[in-house]
Design a protein around this motif. Structure first.
Motif, PDB file in Angstrom:
ATOM      1  N   ARG A   1       0.834  -1.205   0.000  1.00 17.51           N
ATOM      2  CA  ARG A   1       0.000   0.000   0.000  1.00 17.51           C
ATOM      3  C   ARG A   1       0.870   1.256   0.000  1.00 17.51           C
ATOM      4  N   ARG A   2       1.893   1.294   0.864  1.00 18.10           N
ATOM      5  CA  ARG A   2       2.773   2.463   0.914  1.00 18.10           C
ATOM      6  C   ARG A   2       3.447   2.707  -0.431  1.00 18.10           C
ATOM      7  N   TYR A   3       3.948   1.633  -1.057  1.00 18.47           N
ATOM      8  CA  TYR A   3       4.678   1.813  -2.309  1.00 18.47           C
ATOM      9  C   TYR A   3       3.764   2.326  -3.409  1.00 18.47           C
ATOM     10  N   ARG A   4       2.515   1.891  -3.424  1.00 18.22           N
ATOM     11  CA  ARG A   4       1.567   2.422  -4.399  1.00 18.22           C
ATOM     12  C   ARG A   4       1.283   3.898  -4.128  1.00 18.22           C
ATOM     13  N   HIS A   5       1.238   4.289  -2.870  1.00 19.69           N
ATOM     14  CA  HIS A   5       1.093   5.715  -2.550  1.00 19.69           C
ATOM     15  C   HIS A   5       2.300   6.500  -3.063  1.00 19.69           C
ATOM     16  N   MET A   6       3.500   5.945  -2.903  1.00 17.70           N
ATOM     17  CA  MET A   6       4.711   6.613  -3.392  1.00 17.70           C
ATOM     18  C   MET A   6       4.663   6.798  -4.901  1.00 17.70           C
ATOM     19  N   ARG A   7       4.281   5.755  -5.603  1.00 15.61           N
ATOM     20  CA  ARG A   7       4.184   5.834  -7.061  1.00 15.61           C
ATOM     21  C   ARG A   7       3.134   6.867  -7.483  1.00 15.61           C
ATOM     22  N   MET A   8       1.969   6.793  -6.841  1.00 19.35           N
ATOM     23  CA  MET A   8       0.886   7.704  -7.211  1.00 19.35           C
ATOM     24  C   MET A   8       1.234   9.152  -6.889  1.00 19.35           C
ATOM     25  N   HIS A   9       1.823   9.387  -5.713  1.00 22.67           N
ATOM     26  CA  HIS A   9       2.127  10.762  -5.331  1.00 22.67           C
ATOM     27  C   HIS A   9       3.111  11.394  -6.317  1.00 22.67           C
ATOM     28  N   THR A  10       4.122  10.611  -6.726  1.00 17.14           N
ATOM     29  CA  THR A  10       5.087  11.136  -7.682  1.00 17.14           C
ATOM     30  C   THR A  10       4.426  11.368  -9.038  1.00 17.14           C
ATOM     31  N   ALA A  11       3.530  10.475  -9.434  1.00 16.31           N
ATOM     32  CA  ALA A  11       2.808  10.659 -10.697  1.00 16.31           C
ATOM     33  C   ALA A  11       1.976  11.938 -10.681  1.00 16.31           C
TER      34      ALA A  11
ATOM     35  N   THR B   1      11.392   8.133 -11.568  1.00  9.94           N
ATOM     36  CA  THR B   1      10.038   8.173 -12.119  1.00  9.94           C
ATOM     37  C   THR B   1       9.648   6.874 -12.817  1.00  9.94           C
ATOM     38  N   ALA B   2      10.605   6.119 -13.351  1.00  6.88           N
ATOM     39  CA  ALA B   2      10.256   4.874 -14.034  1.00  6.88           C
ATOM     40  C   ALA B   2       9.598   3.869 -13.100  1.00  6.88           C
ATOM     41  N   GLU B   3       9.817   4.005 -11.793  1.00  8.12           N
ATOM     42  CA  GLU B   3       9.175   3.112 -10.831  1.00  8.12           C
ATOM     43  C   GLU B   3       7.662   3.272 -10.815  1.00  8.12           C
ATOM     44  N   ILE B   4       7.168   4.416 -11.270  1.00 13.50           N
ATOM     45  CA  ILE B   4       5.718   4.656 -11.277  1.00 13.50           C
ATOM     46  C   ILE B   4       5.021   3.647 -12.180  1.00 13.50           C
ATOM     47  N   GLY B   5       5.647   3.336 -13.307  1.00 15.12           N
ATOM     48  CA  GLY B   5       4.990   2.500 -14.308  1.00 15.12           C
ATOM     49  C   GLY B   5       3.993   3.322 -15.113  1.00 15.12           C
ATOM     50  N   ARG B   6       3.338   2.686 -16.030  1.00 16.24           N
ATOM     51  CA  ARG B   6       2.399   3.410 -16.881  1.00 16.24           C
ATOM     52  C   ARG B   6       1.127   3.766 -16.106  1.00 16.24           C
ATOM     53  N   VAL B   7       0.589   4.935 -16.408  1.00 22.66           N
ATOM     54  CA  VAL B   7      -0.662   5.383 -15.792  1.00 22.66           C
ATOM     55  C   VAL B   7      -1.666   5.707 -16.894  1.00 22.66           C
ATOM     56  N   ARG B   8      -2.926   5.792 -16.498  1.00 21.95           N
ATOM     57  CA  ARG B   8      -3.968   6.185 -17.449  1.00 21.95           C
ATOM     58  C   ARG B   8      -4.768   7.348 -16.868  1.00 21.95           C
ATOM     59  N   ILE B   9      -5.263   8.200 -17.742  1.00 23.36           N
ATOM     60  CA  ILE B   9      -6.214   9.233 -17.331  1.00 23.36           C
ATOM     61  C   ILE B   9      -7.569   8.548 -17.175  1.00 23.36           C
ATOM     62  N   ALA B  10      -8.058   8.458 -15.944  1.00 27.65           N
ATOM     63  CA  ALA B  10      -9.297   7.735 -15.674  1.00 27.65           C
ATOM     64  C   ALA B  10     -10.535   8.576 -15.962  1.00 27.65           C
ATOM     65  N   LYS B  11     -10.475   9.869 -15.617  1.00 24.32           N
ATOM     66  CA  LYS B  11     -11.667  10.710 -15.757  1.00 24.32           C
ATOM     67  C   LYS B  11     -11.252  12.169 -15.660  1.00 24.32           C
ATOM     68  N   ILE B  12     -11.935  13.011 -16.394  1.00 25.69           N
ATOM     69  CA  ILE B  12     -11.801  14.464 -16.265  1.00 25.69           C
ATOM     70  C   ILE B  12     -13.202  15.007 -16.007  1.00 25.69           C
ATOM     71  N   GLU B  13     -13.395  15.631 -14.843  1.00 25.85           N
ATOM     72  CA  GLU B  13     -14.717  16.078 -14.426  1.00 25.85           C
ATOM     73  C   GLU B  13     -14.721  17.575 -14.163  1.00 25.85           C
ATOM     74  N   LYS B  14     -15.845  18.195 -14.419  1.00 24.27           N
ATOM     75  CA  LYS B  14     -16.025  19.594 -14.061  1.00 24.27           C
ATOM     76  C   LYS B  14     -16.459  19.671 -12.606  1.00 24.27           C
ATOM     77  N   LYS B  15     -15.768  20.476 -11.814  1.00 22.86           N
ATOM     78  CA  LYS B  15     -16.069  20.638 -10.391  1.00 22.86           C
ATOM     79  C   LYS B  15     -16.160  22.131 -10.082  1.00 22.86           C
ATOM     80  N   GLY B  16     -17.322  22.699 -10.305  1.00 21.30           N
ATOM     81  CA  GLY B  16     -17.475  24.132 -10.084  1.00 21.30           C
ATOM     82  C   GLY B  16     -17.237  24.912 -11.363  1.00 21.30           C
ATOM     83  N   ARG B  17     -17.352  26.219 -11.241  1.00 21.60           N
ATOM     84  CA  ARG B  17     -17.335  27.091 -12.422  1.00 21.60           C
ATOM     85  C   ARG B  17     -16.010  27.017 -13.168  1.00 21.60           C
ATOM     86  N   GLN B  18     -14.890  26.976 -12.439  1.00 19.95           N
ATOM     87  CA  GLN B  18     -13.587  26.994 -13.096  1.00 19.95           C
ATOM     88  C   GLN B  18     -12.721  25.787 -12.765  1.00 19.95           C
ATOM     89  N   ASN B  19     -13.210  24.910 -11.924  1.00 18.52           N
ATOM     90  CA  ASN B  19     -12.390  23.772 -11.491  1.00 18.52           C
ATOM     91  C   ASN B  19     -12.686  22.526 -12.311  1.00 18.52           C
TER      92      ASN B  19
END
Length: 239
Positions: free
Chosen positions: A94-104, A212-230
């Motif tokens: 779990r920790r290592y996945r957090h490390m990979r995700m945080h760097t990504a 950074t290579a430790e992260i491995g490949r990632v995918r864009i899962a979703k892009i959502e509108k959150k408020g007027r400009q977010n």
């Protein structure tokens, strides 16, 4: 009391610890903590502690008063007495996945060069919220740019600057909603790349991979509108 943060060595999986105190809520304060406490959008670590005559699962760690880190057992347990030496063991996967995700997510803030209004690290999915009035034109191109940065296998290192140096360089801070902790005299910076290959430098207290290579490949899962400009950009670890 201030707990010594053993998690600054992000690859340390086991360590001893000395019990200093208990909290009224049943938490355990150690002199030195292997467990990262919830903060900066990153969840607290989980794992296990063991001592002569007892053991306990740790659900998370949180920040306490005066710089203390509090370990939170996952079930009611007879707490080890102050002065007890125990063994700390992380849920490393779990920790290592957090490390990979945080760097990504740091790299996501590079390929989307807009102010960050929020974020969250997860073991499977993470996200950043951006001050982004219009949606990105090509999500596939954004994903490819992010993975190209990851594949460059850039070194991830840290450094420290004083509160005064940070105040004199406000451009280092990308987050609009969360300011780096100051008042301790110095602030940690996380750097991705070095010299002409540096791509990112920002204040951060979280745990990261070494390259950074430790992260491995990632995918864009979703892009959502959150408020007027977010807009919220969520990413997932592919494996």
């Amino acid at each position: 009391m201030t707990t010594r943060p053993l998690f600054r060595d992000a690859y340390l999986r086991e360590a001893t610890g000395l019990v200093r105190a208990h909290t009224d809520e049943g938490g355990i304060v150690l002199e030195e903590s292997l467990f990262y406490p919830t903060g900066g959008g990153q969840p607290g670590d989980s794992g296990r502690i063991a001592w002569e005559g007892g053991a306990a699962g740790i659900a998370t760690a949180v920040k306490g008063e005066g710089g203390a880190i509090v370990l939170v057992p996952d079930a009611p347990v007879s707490l080890p007495a102050p002065g007890t030496v125990l063994r700390q063991t992380l849920d490393w996967d779990r920790r290592y996945r957090h490390m990979r995700m945080h760097t990504a997510l740091h790299l996501l803030s590079v390929v989307v060069p807009l102010p960050v209004t929020g974020g969250q690290v997860g073991a499977e999915r993470g996200r950043l919220d951006f001050d982004m009035p219009e949606p990105p034109g090509d999500a596939a191109a954004l994903e490819e740019a992010l993975n190209a940065l990851i594949a460059r296998d850039l070194a991830v290192t840290d450094d420290w600057i004083t509160d005064e140096e940070l105040a004199a360089n406000p451009g280092l801070v990308k987050t609009m909603s969360v300011r780096p902790p100051t008042g301790q005299g110095r602030v940690r910076l996380v750097r991705i790349g070095a010299g002409a290959d540096q791509v990112d430098l920002q204040p951060c207290g979280g745990t990261h991979v070494a390259r950074t290579a430790e992260i491995g490949r990632v995918r864009i899962a979703k892009i959502e509108k959150k408020g007027r400009q977010n807009r919220r950009v969520s990413i997932e670890l592919v494996d």
